[in-house]
Design a protein around this motif. Sequence first.
Motif, PDB file in Angstrom:
ATOM      1  N   ASP A   1       0.860  -1.192   0.000  1.00  0.00           N
ATOM      2  CA  ASP A   1       0.000   0.000   0.000  1.00  0.00           C
ATOM      3  C   ASP A   1       0.890   1.233   0.000  1.00  0.00           C
TER       4      ASP A   1
ATOM      5  N   ARG B   1      -1.079   3.256   6.735  1.00  0.00           N
ATOM      6  CA  ARG B   1      -2.091   2.238   6.462  1.00  0.00           C
ATOM      7  C   ARG B   1      -1.441   0.854   6.314  1.00  0.00           C
TER       8      ARG B   1
ATOM      9  N   ASP C   1      -7.429  -3.433  -5.851  1.00  0.00           N
ATOM     10  CA  ASP C   1      -8.646  -2.945  -5.192  1.00  0.00           C
ATOM     11  C   ASP C   1      -8.439  -1.436  -5.095  1.00  0.00           C
TER      12      ASP C   1
HETATM   13  C1  LIG Z   1      -9.915   0.714  -1.469  1.00  0.00           C
HETATM   14  S1  LIG Z   1      -8.492   0.908  -0.525  1.00  0.00           S
HETATM   15  C2  LIG Z   1      -7.931  -0.742  -0.345  1.00  0.00           C
HETATM   16  C3  LIG Z   1      -8.718  -1.583   0.618  1.00  0.00           C
HETATM   17  C4  LIG Z   1      -8.103  -2.948   0.840  1.00  0.00           C
HETATM   18  N1  LIG Z   1      -7.904  -3.648  -0.402  1.00  0.00           N
HETATM   19  C5  LIG Z   1      -8.944  -3.807   1.769  1.00  0.00           C
HETATM   20  O1  LIG Z   1      -9.758  -4.594   1.271  1.00  0.00           O
HETATM   21  O2  LIG Z   1      -8.770  -3.728   2.991  1.00  0.00           O
HETATM   22  C6  LIG Z   1      -7.338   1.564  -1.656  1.00  0.00           C
HETATM   23  C7  LIG Z   1      -5.917   1.682  -1.139  1.00  0.00           C
HETATM   24  O3  LIG Z   1      -5.078   2.076  -2.233  1.00  0.00           O
HETATM   25  C8  LIG Z   1      -3.975   2.783  -1.716  1.00  0.00           C
HETATM   26  N2  LIG Z   1      -3.339   3.490  -2.862  1.00  0.00           N
HETATM   27  C9  LIG Z   1      -3.689   4.679  -3.417  1.00  0.00           C
HETATM   28  N3  LIG Z   1      -2.884   4.962  -4.451  1.00  0.00           N
HETATM   29  C10 LIG Z   1      -2.005   3.948  -4.577  1.00  0.00           C
HETATM   30  C11 LIG Z   1      -0.905   3.672  -5.456  1.00  0.00           C
HETATM   31  N4  LIG Z   1      -0.564   4.510  -6.434  1.00  0.00           N
HETATM   32  N5  LIG Z   1      -0.191   2.530  -5.275  1.00  0.00           N
HETATM   33  C12 LIG Z   1      -0.520   1.671  -4.270  1.00  0.00           C
HETATM   34  N6  LIG Z   1      -1.545   1.891  -3.405  1.00  0.00           N
HETATM   35  C13 LIG Z   1      -2.285   3.009  -3.563  1.00  0.00           C
HETATM   36  C14 LIG Z   1      -4.605   3.646  -0.639  1.00  0.00           C
HETATM   37  O4  LIG Z   1      -3.668   4.042   0.334  1.00  0.00           O
HETATM   38  C15 LIG Z   1      -5.706   2.724  -0.059  1.00  0.00           C
HETATM   39  O5  LIG Z   1      -5.278   2.094   1.125  1.00  0.00           O
END
Ligand SMILES: C[S@@+](CC[C@H](N)C(=O)[O-])C[C@H]1O[C@@H](n2cnc3c(N)ncnc32)[C@H](O)[C@@H]1O
Length: 455
Positions: free
Chosen positions: A133, A138, A178
């Motif tokens: 992440d 987080r 996700d």
């Molecule tokens: C919808 S949430 C994920 C929820 C998680 N999959 C769960 O089920 O518990 C999206 C996540 O993407 C991360 N994120 C945002 N931009 C990103 C990037 N460029 N690369 C990796 N992670 C990213 C955010 O920090 C966030 O925690």
Amino acid sequence: MELPLAYKERMEQLLGEDYSSYIKHFEKERHYGLRSNALKINKDKLEAISPFQIKPIEYINNGFYYQENEQPAKHPYYYAGLYYIQEPSAMTPANVFPIEKGDKVLDLCAAPGGKSTELGAKLQGTGILFSNDISNSRAKGLLKNIELSGITNVIVSSEPSEKLAHHFKGYFDKILVDAPCSGEGMFRKDPSMIKNWSAESVLEYATLQKQIILDAATMLKPGGLLLYSTCTFAPEENEAVIQHLLDHHLGFTIEPLPKSNGFDNGKPEWINSSHTELENCIRLWPHKINGEGHFIALLRKEETASNTTVKDYSYKKNNQQVKIVTEFIEENLLLDFDYTRIDIIQNKAYYLPEGMPNVKGLRLLRTGWYLGEIKKDRFEPSQSLAMGLSLNQAKHAIDFSVNQEAVIRYLKGESLRIEANKGWNLVGVDGYPLGWGKSNNNMLKNKYYTGWRWM
Ligand SMILES: C[S@@+](CC[C@H](N)C(=O)[O-])C[C@H]1O[C@@H](n2cnc3c(N)ncnc32)[C@H](O)[C@@H]1O
């Protein structure tokens, strides 16, 4: 619950006569869910021993509804990692993703771990779960959930997708994206998301999602599978992102997904797309299922794409320190260990997954199963070692019944007067490990991880 006018107008236009049923769902109660952790317990056993009333979720084989007034996170079984608390529709992406034993799986946007914990359970200790992440804070919560679940074949990192894509070209068998999204599907569950919504933010998310899905595509092996999910309805963040991938990588195909009662198809017509296979995607609607909103697409990469160039990990171990770890394992555990996979980093011992890749230059929170720390010439086992074991893998264990008050006292960090074998004991509840204790003269020194204590 006041929805923005621009949102209502768009939904009315998209849904037509279905719009009024959609709007009415806001008058009904949301649903609460938990999912049994197959690394610890099967769903029938959980249903049998559950201390509160649970009812199977129709579309998730190991998911249950619980009542709003229950507190499943305040129970010793939660501390034993027997289940993960998750909104029911959010269980669907990992549930429908066909993970096979031995797969190298990347969960690219993984925090706080709702999908990673299920992907790890599906791997059953084989292959590699790489959970990432971009947000370091987080990712710390993600690591806790992974450790609590007893997942051992894991790497946790905190990098933007772009950086990982440079490192892992053509490497993973399966990738879950996700994606961060505008969260329209969660408006009933979390009304604060309504305040943050705007037509502009939908487009900003769509731009980010298009970048992330192309990064994921780069990291997939030839023939590998990519599962894309969001918890939003906007076609710009869903079908249009999939179309963007198809336009940039001609070899990708959209695979069919299993559709339970109430699951809707993807909507190519909402983006005027000629890709009718977008109908293979899943749309979950809160007025059609007992759960909130989601979008899911499964894509396969062409077999002829180029393969990976990622090298193997190079171990940095110190043999004297490995010997200390080995002696602890032999004295205290009944476990088939491949000692060549132990690595020592700054006096900390890790058991690396088989086929561990080179991870040099990445911001890592965890490489493999953290076994414990070498302090001078002795070994102090870790909380994650305890969580990755079963109680019968410890030579000396103390198994409390859930009704004994000593369980909560243990989880609160108290020392306990109890008859036990001298030395390290794995402490459990009803046969499931909770943590370590060290016994001397029938006094059990509490070694439960301080940061996880029952408050
Ligand atoms: C919808 S949430 C994920 C929820 C998680 N999959 C769960 O089920 O518990 C999206 C996540 O993407 C991360 N994120 C945002 N931009 C990103 C990037 N460029 N690369 C990796 N992670 C990213 C955010 O920090 C966030 O925690």
